[in-house]
Design a protein around this motif. Structure first.
Motif, PDB file in Angstrom:
ATOM      1  N   GLY A  78       0.805  -1.216   0.000  1.00  0.00           N
ATOM      2  CA  GLY A  78       0.000   0.000   0.000  1.00  0.00           C
ATOM      3  C   GLY A  78       0.832   1.257   0.000  1.00  0.00           C
ATOM      4  O   GLY A  78       2.072   1.219  -0.077  1.00  0.00           O
ATOM      5  N   ASP A  79       0.130   2.388   0.100  1.00  0.00           N
ATOM      6  CA  ASP A  79       0.807   3.672   0.274  1.00  0.00           C
ATOM      7  C   ASP A  79       1.091   3.858   1.772  1.00  0.00           C
ATOM      8  O   ASP A  79       0.778   2.974   2.585  1.00  0.00           O
ATOM      9  CB  ASP A  79      -0.011   4.825  -0.324  1.00  0.00           C
ATOM     10  N   SER A  80       1.665   4.994   2.133  1.00  0.00           N
ATOM     11  CA  SER A  80       2.049   5.189   3.541  1.00  0.00           C
ATOM     12  C   SER A  80       0.824   5.147   4.454  1.00  0.00           C
ATOM     13  O   SER A  80       0.906   4.649   5.580  1.00  0.00           O
ATOM     14  CB  SER A  80       2.742   6.542   3.720  1.00  0.00           C
TER      15      SER A  80
ATOM     16  N   THR B 200      -0.437  11.985   5.601  1.00  0.00           N
ATOM     17  CA  THR B 200       0.243  11.366   4.460  1.00  0.00           C
ATOM     18  C   THR B 200      -0.246  12.096   3.208  1.00  0.00           C
ATOM     19  O   THR B 200      -1.180  12.917   3.283  1.00  0.00           O
ATOM     20  CB  THR B 200      -0.101   9.864   4.314  1.00  0.00           C
ATOM     21  N   SER B 201       0.325  11.732   2.065  1.00  0.00           N
ATOM     22  CA  SER B 201      -0.144  12.376   0.831  1.00  0.00           C
ATOM     23  C   SER B 201      -1.595  11.982   0.551  1.00  0.00           C
ATOM     24  O   SER B 201      -2.299  12.676  -0.175  1.00  0.00           O
ATOM     25  CB  SER B 201       0.758  12.003  -0.347  1.00  0.00           C
ATOM     26  N   GLY B 202      -2.043  10.871   1.152  1.00  0.00           N
ATOM     27  CA  GLY B 202      -3.405  10.387   0.918  1.00  0.00           C
ATOM     28  C   GLY B 202      -4.470  11.105   1.735  1.00  0.00           C
ATOM     29  O   GLY B 202      -5.661  11.008   1.417  1.00  0.00           O
TER      30      GLY B 202
ATOM     31  N   VAL C 273       0.452  12.536 -11.272  1.00  0.00           N
ATOM     32  CA  VAL C 273       1.572  13.204 -10.590  1.00  0.00           C
ATOM     33  C   VAL C 273       1.428  13.096  -9.067  1.00  0.00           C
ATOM     34  O   VAL C 273       0.338  13.332  -8.515  1.00  0.00           O
ATOM     35  CB  VAL C 273       1.626  14.696 -11.018  1.00  0.00           C
ATOM     36  N   HIS C 274       2.526  12.739  -8.401  1.00  0.00           N
ATOM     37  CA  HIS C 274       2.525  12.712  -6.932  1.00  0.00           C
ATOM     38  C   HIS C 274       2.696  14.146  -6.402  1.00  0.00           C
ATOM     39  O   HIS C 274       3.455  14.934  -6.983  1.00  0.00           O
ATOM     40  CB  HIS C 274       3.676  11.821  -6.442  1.00  0.00           C
ATOM     41  N   PRO C 275       2.017  14.502  -5.300  1.00  0.00           N
ATOM     42  CA  PRO C 275       2.103  15.904  -4.824  1.00  0.00           C
ATOM     43  C   PRO C 275       3.469  16.306  -4.275  1.00  0.00           C
ATOM     44  O   PRO C 275       3.675  17.484  -3.969  1.00  0.00           O
ATOM     45  CB  PRO C 275       1.023  15.970  -3.727  1.00  0.00           C
TER      46      PRO C 275
ATOM     47  N   GLY D 115      -2.015  13.020  -6.737  1.00  0.00           N
ATOM     48  CA  GLY D 115      -2.434  12.269  -5.556  1.00  0.00           C
ATOM     49  C   GLY D 115      -1.375  11.288  -5.084  1.00  0.00           C
ATOM     50  O   GLY D 115      -0.324  11.106  -5.724  1.00  0.00           O
ATOM     51  N   SER D 116      -1.683  10.659  -3.959  1.00  0.00           N
ATOM     52  CA  SER D 116      -0.779   9.663  -3.377  1.00  0.00           C
ATOM     53  C   SER D 116      -0.651   8.484  -4.336  1.00  0.00           C
ATOM     54  O   SER D 116      -1.432   8.355  -5.295  1.00  0.00           O
ATOM     55  CB  SER D 116      -1.352   9.164  -2.047  1.00  0.00           C
ATOM     56  N   THR D 117       0.282   7.603  -4.054  1.00  0.00           N
ATOM     57  CA  THR D 117       0.462   6.434  -4.923  1.00  0.00           C
ATOM     58  C   THR D 117      -0.848   5.650  -5.032  1.00  0.00           C
ATOM     59  O   THR D 117      -1.208   5.197  -6.113  1.00  0.00           O
ATOM     60  CB  THR D 117       1.590   5.533  -4.392  1.00  0.00           C
TER      61      THR D 117
HETATM   62  P1  13P Z   1       2.663   7.637  -0.615  1.00  0.00           P
HETATM   63  O1  13P Z   1       2.150   7.768   0.760  1.00  0.00           O
HETATM   64  O2  13P Z   1       1.901   8.412  -1.620  1.00  0.00           O
HETATM   65  O3  13P Z   1       2.786   6.208  -0.993  1.00  0.00           O
HETATM   66  O4  13P Z   1       4.126   8.288  -0.671  1.00  0.00           O
HETATM   67  C1  13P Z   1       5.185   7.857   0.124  1.00  0.00           C
HETATM   68  C2  13P Z   1       6.453   8.380  -0.334  1.00  0.00           C
HETATM   69  O5  13P Z   1       7.502   8.136   0.193  1.00  0.00           O
HETATM   70  C3  13P Z   1       6.400   9.244  -1.486  1.00  0.00           C
HETATM   71  O6  13P Z   1       7.658   9.515  -1.909  1.00  0.00           O
END
Ligand code: 13P
Ligand code: SF4
Length: 314
Positions: free
Chosen positions: A44-46, A133-135, A202-204, A218-220
């Motif tokens: 998953g993402d973070s 988190t980015s999410g 694109v990741h933020p 957005g987040s991964t």
């Molecule tokens: P995410 O939470 O989007 O997976 O990002 C983690 C991270 O390290 C991004 O560089």
């Protein structure tokens, strides 16, 4: 799943056997090498990793990601043995925010709520009011009263992205991720010219000009979900290239094109820290029950509160 050679199959068998013997669970981030993603119980993402960590029943957790992810797991599960296959797997963004300097920054801005991105050390989380988190960063910031004064650290790109969407003027720590700042906007625009129907994901943590040409930021997990649900067939992706593995597995009929970095002829952009983990190191960690992640009790106690606040707000 990628094709395995005989040596890799043998290692995988060993890992699965050791995992059973140790009653362990393997968590992996989307940026991990493909063979580690394929063997993980949870990927998953973070945000997902933190959520899963908070609910695990197994006594041993192997965190295949980077050090702050293992620390977050240990903070949420202090009674568990947390293993990280390579403790040298750091994070340039977390390193851009030393705790002592961040503490001085907080003191220089009295009366501010402190929001920290999860990509930080346990010591920085211990200075924080709410982890994001980015999410969930946008949702959490939006949930706070409009006149609340906020310090946001350490990622200046994610921070300015949220400022631009909310009209807030959060005070930003001047940190960044060396991977996400490397994407070439010119090369992405050229890819778009070659594939006019493609959506740009694109990741933020990317810079403003990169986010400006995005169809989705957005987040991964958000980018992956978008690719899965979209009717489009082509995607230009500006985040660490490990995510392409899950995108291609989930959507075998779609095409994913990695945006290259501006300073290299290489076609994709990898996080060298994420790629330190290997199947062999994962096997060794389960065999030796080491390296273990430890967070001193006082720091862990203070860092737990803002992480739990995040989980309850997202
Ligand atoms: P995410 O939470 O989007 O997976 O990002 C983690 C991270 O390290 C991004 O560089
Ligand atoms: Fe840290 Fe950047 Fe690697 Fe993510 S991609 S773990 S933010 S260095």
């Amino acid at each position: 799943m990628a094709v395995k050679n005989a040596a890799e199959k043998e290692l995988i068998d060993e890992i699965l056997k050791l995992k059973k013997e140790r009653n362990a669970v393997i968590m992996a981030h989307y940026y991990q090498p493909a063979e580690i993603q394929d063997i993980a119980d949870h990927i998953g993402d973070s945000l997902a990793m933190a959520r899963i960590a908070a609910t695990l029943s197994e006594p041993v957790v192997v965190v295949c990601g980077v050090h702050f992810m293992a620390e977050t797991t240990k903070i949420l599960c202090p009674e568990k043995t947390v293993l990280e296959p390579d403790p040298e797997a750091g994070c340039s963004l977390a390193d851009s925010c030393p705790a002592a300097e961040f503490e001085a920054f907080i003191k220089a801005h009295p009366g501010h709520t402190v929001i920290s991105y999860v990509n930080t050390s346990a010591a920085v989380k211990a200075l924080t009011d709410i982890v994001v988190t980015s999410g969930n960063a946008l949702k959490i910031v939006k949930a706070l009263p409009e006149d609340e004064k906020i310090i946001f650290g350490p990622d200046r790109n994610l921070g300015s992205y949220i400022n631009s969407l909310t009209g807030r003027e959060m005070v930003l720590w001047d940190g960044a991720c060396h991977v996400h700042e490397r994407f070439s906007v010119e090369k992405a625009a050229e890819l778009k010219r070659q594939h006019p129907g493609a959506k740009i994901l694109v990741h933020p943590e990317c810079t403003g000009p990169m986010r400006a040409i995005a169809d989705v930021t957005g987040s991964t997990a958000v980018l992956l979900d978008y690719a899965r649900e979209s009717d489009e067939k082509e995607f230009i992706v500006a985040t660490e290239s490990g995510i392409l593995h899950q995108m291609r597995l989930s959507c075998p009929d779609k095409t994913f094109i990695a945006v290259p970095p501006h300073d290299s002829t290489c076609g994709c952009n990898e996080c060298s820290f994420m790629k330190l983990n290997t199947l062999r190191k994962l096997r060794d960690a389960l065999r030796d029950m080491s390296p273990r992640t430890e967070v001193d009790a006082a720091t862990a106690q203070r860092a737990r509160r803002p992480i739990e606040r995040m989980l309850s707000m997202s």
